[in-house]
Design a protein around this motif. Structure first.
Motif: not given
Length: 162
Positions: A3-7, A58-63
């Motif tokens: 999974x692609x995760x944003x912290x 930008x960081x949330x994209x694809x997560x």
């Protein structure tokens, strides 16, 4: 499934705890748990004062999941609240992990803070329900985050239909 995760976290106060958590799966020899990937380039975000909101988008994209790593003062952080709000609006999986018991190499453990998911409520059956009642909340030390975080992330993603 990886999974692609944003912290999301309080950078100044908790970054050394967060680095240990973010990298925990890398140091487990022979572990066959699926790795998770995050897009949070938090070191760079701090340097771009005017572009934080754009950077978050930008960081949330694809997560598929946002993991809120919270310590003593995370609840009051404007950008953490923004990241939670946007993650909810975008239908991301959400979970919160209390990291106050993780030992900062320089400062040791910290006092416990409020769960930032409690800041937000949604209406259900005419009642205000905090997000902390709807999404998983764990304690990194007590709930053995080292072994269990990949499963928590996967459960949050599935609950969000991702």
């Amino acid at each position: 499934m990886a999974r692609r995760v944003f912290f999301s976290f309080h950078y100044d106060r908790d970054v050394r705890r967060v680095v240990q958590i973010r990298n925990s799966w890398v140091v487990r020899p022979g572990d066959d748990a699926q790795p998770f990937y995050d897009k949070a380039e938090f070191e760079e975000a701090k340097r771009r004062a005017g572009g934080i909101e754009k950077w978050i988008e930008e960081q949330l994209k694809g997560t598929s999941v946002t993991v809120v790593l919270f310590g003593a003062e995370t609840y009051d952080r404007e950008w953490v609240r923004h990241e939670i709000k946007r993650s909810y609006e975008l239908g991301k999986g959400l979970l919160a992990i209390d990291i106050h018991s993780v030992k900062d190499p320089q400062l040791g453990t910290d006092r416990q803070g409020a769960n930032p998911l409690s800041y937000f409520t949604i209406k259900q059956n005419g009642r205000d329900i905090p997000l902390s009642n709807l999404y998983g909340t764990y304690d990194w030390v007590r709930d053995n985050g080292y072994a269990n975080m990949p499963a928590w992330i996967e459960a949050a993603a599935k609950a969000a239909g991702r």
